[in-house]
Design a protein around this motif. Structure first.
Motif, PDB file in Angstrom:
ATOM      1  N   ALA B  82      16.454 -41.638  18.426  1.00 33.99           N
ATOM      2  CA  ALA B  82      17.580 -40.756  18.150  1.00 33.99           C
ATOM      3  C   ALA B  82      18.280 -40.396  19.579  1.00 33.99           C
ATOM      4  O   ALA B  82      19.757 -40.265  19.648  1.00 33.99           O
ATOM      5  CB  ALA B  82      17.376 -39.544  17.357  1.00 33.99           C
ATOM      6  N   LEU B  83      17.602 -40.235  20.606  1.00 35.66           N
ATOM      7  CA  LEU B  83      18.067 -39.731  22.011  1.00 35.66           C
ATOM      8  C   LEU B  83      19.174 -41.115  22.391  1.00 35.66           C
ATOM      9  O   LEU B  83      19.965 -40.771  23.339  1.00 35.66           O
ATOM     10  CB  LEU B  83      17.231 -39.744  23.155  1.00 35.66           C
ATOM     11  CG  LEU B  83      16.440 -38.348  22.683  1.00 35.66           C
ATOM     12  CD1 LEU B  83      15.222 -38.325  23.720  1.00 35.66           C
ATOM     13  CD2 LEU B  83      17.218 -37.109  23.029  1.00 35.66           C
ATOM     14  N   GLY B  84      18.865 -42.058  21.686  1.00 34.29           N
ATOM     15  CA  GLY B  84      19.774 -43.310  22.065  1.00 34.29           C
ATOM     16  C   GLY B  84      21.429 -43.130  21.809  1.00 34.29           C
ATOM     17  O   GLY B  84      22.345 -43.518  22.202  1.00 34.29           O
ATOM     18  N   MET B  85      21.629 -42.304  20.631  1.00 33.45           N
ATOM     19  CA  MET B  85      23.081 -41.647  20.291  1.00 33.45           C
ATOM     20  C   MET B  85      23.680 -40.844  21.442  1.00 33.45           C
ATOM     21  O   MET B  85      24.841 -41.414  21.708  1.00 33.45           O
ATOM     22  CB  MET B  85      23.011 -40.895  19.008  1.00 33.45           C
ATOM     23  CG  MET B  85      24.380 -40.662  18.565  1.00 33.45           C
ATOM     24  SD  MET B  85      24.458 -39.797  16.902  1.00 33.45           S
ATOM     25  CE  MET B  85      23.780 -38.187  17.591  1.00 33.45           C
ATOM     26  N   PRO B  86      23.187 -39.755  21.829  1.00 27.12           N
ATOM     27  CA  PRO B  86      23.819 -39.159  22.900  1.00 27.12           C
ATOM     28  C   PRO B  86      24.147 -39.947  24.206  1.00 27.12           C
ATOM     29  O   PRO B  86      24.940 -40.167  25.040  1.00 27.12           O
ATOM     30  CB  PRO B  86      22.915 -37.835  23.316  1.00 27.12           C
ATOM     31  CG  PRO B  86      21.712 -37.765  22.558  1.00 27.12           C
ATOM     32  CD  PRO B  86      22.050 -38.879  21.158  1.00 27.12           C
ATOM     33  N   LEU B  87      23.100 -40.935  24.526  1.00 31.57           N
ATOM     34  CA  LEU B  87      23.103 -41.587  25.584  1.00 31.57           C
ATOM     35  C   LEU B  87      24.409 -42.536  25.603  1.00 31.57           C
ATOM     36  O   LEU B  87      25.039 -42.629  26.324  1.00 31.57           O
ATOM     37  CB  LEU B  87      21.898 -42.528  25.823  1.00 31.57           C
ATOM     38  CG  LEU B  87      21.842 -43.362  27.055  1.00 31.57           C
ATOM     39  CD1 LEU B  87      22.111 -42.674  28.445  1.00 31.57           C
ATOM     40  CD2 LEU B  87      20.496 -44.425  27.009  1.00 31.57           C
ATOM     41  N   TYR B  88      24.483 -43.060  24.291  1.00 28.86           N
ATOM     42  CA  TYR B  88      26.071 -43.957  23.988  1.00 28.86           C
ATOM     43  C   TYR B  88      27.135 -43.179  24.267  1.00 28.86           C
ATOM     44  O   TYR B  88      28.009 -43.732  24.807  1.00 28.86           O
ATOM     45  CB  TYR B  88      25.573 -44.603  22.710  1.00 28.86           C
ATOM     46  CG  TYR B  88      26.976 -45.023  22.417  1.00 28.86           C
ATOM     47  CD1 TYR B  88      27.483 -46.416  22.907  1.00 28.86           C
ATOM     48  CD2 TYR B  88      27.896 -44.288  21.356  1.00 28.86           C
ATOM     49  CE1 TYR B  88      28.769 -46.622  22.375  1.00 28.86           C
ATOM     50  CE2 TYR B  88      29.074 -44.949  21.025  1.00 28.86           C
ATOM     51  CZ  TYR B  88      29.477 -46.279  21.476  1.00 28.86           C
ATOM     52  OH  TYR B  88      30.745 -46.580  21.281  1.00 28.86           O
ATOM     53  N   GLN B  89      26.990 -41.991  24.064  1.00 31.57           N
ATOM     54  CA  GLN B  89      28.172 -41.152  24.052  1.00 31.57           C
ATOM     55  C   GLN B  89      28.583 -40.778  25.365  1.00 31.57           C
ATOM     56  O   GLN B  89      29.669 -40.398  25.674  1.00 31.57           O
ATOM     57  CB  GLN B  89      28.132 -39.977  23.109  1.00 31.57           C
ATOM     58  CG  GLN B  89      28.118 -40.308  21.712  1.00 31.57           C
ATOM     59  CD  GLN B  89      27.334 -39.127  20.609  1.00 31.57           C
ATOM     60  OE1 GLN B  89      26.814 -38.327  21.187  1.00 31.57           O
ATOM     61  NE2 GLN B  89      27.939 -39.035  19.363  1.00 31.57           N
ATOM     62  N   MET B  91      28.329 -42.906  27.993  1.00 32.24           N
ATOM     63  CA  MET B  91      28.788 -44.417  28.532  1.00 32.24           C
ATOM     64  C   MET B  91      29.906 -44.037  29.231  1.00 32.24           C
ATOM     65  O   MET B  91      30.188 -44.611  30.442  1.00 32.24           O
ATOM     66  CB  MET B  91      29.030 -45.359  27.524  1.00 32.24           C
ATOM     67  CG  MET B  91      27.858 -46.073  27.030  1.00 32.24           C
ATOM     68  SD  MET B  91      26.910 -46.654  28.463  1.00 32.24           S
ATOM     69  CE  MET B  91      25.464 -47.334  27.529  1.00 32.24           C
TER      70      MET B  91
END
Lengths: 117, 240
Positions: B82-89, B91
């Motif tokens: 799920a931490l991939g979501m804030p990481l994408y945000q 960018m």
């Protein structure tokens, strides 16, 4: 159930990570591979689907609780590590002080150049 | 009826351990708010102390609790994904500052581990302790994976994470004043890179910009360390 749908995505990415670790023998955890795959997928889509947000947001909010059973373990190894605590605390506290100073100094110099153009 | 019938009945299902964890977590947060959110005493530490005290009082062995609580801890896998979501945000921040970040991140994230490892090694710590401290600046879900890979103790790692997070939150303000830095982006990044989630929480108290950069520093340090550290550990052959 958008959250359930999103949760299935998260589990699937974790399982894909597990399969990749199994076949490549990479010394990386399946969660990290799943995270990178999720980031890449979102970058391709160009947005976060509401299903994934509905599952990811509460899970991230609960991270502190999910690691609690492990954190408690430290109180039960106190005896095992008797005599080692001074070294451990020095390493953590002095090491952190040094690395905080290094990060701040380094980034100040690097970003200073960017500002000057 | 034997004296231990009730505890045995309660711990027959994982629900007792799960309920106990919820209780300690919620109480910990409540006490944390009542104490006006002290930086030196994070909510998770209060909750962990409460939980340890309860286990000791009711005489439930830690191993048994941990086994039942795996109903919760298994969620760490999907939570890491799920931490991939804030990481994408994050960018846009990465794109805007990619040059200083690409240079700073590998150096700073490596040093975050190396300073502590060098001090512990000089003071004669065992290879197992070194393996438990190596991921001390990485956010917990990722750090647990790394520590399992390189053969450290997860319990000691989590203790190290607490100390490191609290120390980072205390030192960054001090060091920033010393180095005459008032850019919230730099302060935030340093908080997240060194102090993982605890540092990031502190950064959000400073300003939203500091918080965003702390999340970025935390995610990038986690990924960099997860990809490099187990490999470096294998190459150097620490511990064996």
């Amino acid at each position: 159930m958008p959250a359930l749908n999103g949760f299935l995505w998260l589990i699937s990415y974790w399982l894909i990570g597990e399969v990749m670790v199994h076949f490549t023998g990479l010394p990386v955890s399946s969660g990290v591979i799943g995270m990178l795959l999720l980031t890449a997928t979102l970058a391709v889509w160009g947005r976060v689907p509401s299903t994934i947000a509905a599952a990811a947001q509460p899970l991230i909010g609960l991270l502190a609780m999910l690691i609690m059973p492990g954190v408690v373990g430290v109180f039960f190894i106190l005896d095992e590590l008797a005599g080692q605590w001074l070294a451990i605390l020095c390493a953590l506290i002095i090491g952190t002080l040094l690395s905080v100073i290094t990060t701040l100094w380094l980034l100040k110099r690097l970003m200073g150049k960017t500002h000057a153009r | 009826m034997p004296a231990n019938a009730l505890p045995d009945a309660l711990t027959a299902t994982p629900l007792f351990a799960v309920g106990l964890t919820f209780t300690a977590y919620l109480l910990g947060n409540l006490v944390f708010k009542k104490l006006k959110q002290p930086t030196w005493l994070p909510a998770i530490l209060i909750a962990a102390l409460l939980l340890a005290a309860i286990l000791a009082i009711i005489g439930l062995p830690y191993a048994a609790y941990r086994q039942d609580a795996s109903w919760l801890t298994v969620l760490l896998g999907p939570a890491t994904v799920a931490l991939g979501m804030p990481l994408y945000q994050q960018m846009p921040h990465i794109r805007a500052l990619w040059r200083p970040l690409t240079i700073c991140l590998p150096i700073a994230a490596s040093l975050a581990a190396c300073y502590a490892l060098a001090i512990a090694w000089l003071m004669g710590s065992s290879p197992q302790i070194l393996a438990s401290l190596a991921a001390k600046s990485v956010t917990a879900p990722i750090a647990i994976g790394i520590t399992e890979q390189i053969g450290g103790s997860v319990a000691l790692l989590l203790g190290a994470l607490l100390v490191t997070g609290v120390a980072t939150a205390a030192f960054v303000g001090l060091a920033a004043r010393l180095l005459k830095i008032d850019d919230d982006r730099i302060i935030g990044f340093a908080l997240g890179l060194n102090g993982h989630a605890i540092g990031t929480v502190r950064a959000f108290e400073i300003s939203p910009a500091a918080g965003a950069f702390a999340s970025l520093g935390m995610s990038l340090t986690g990924i960099f360390t997860a990809l490099i550290l187990p490999l470096a550990w294998r190459l150097i052959g620490v511990g064996g």
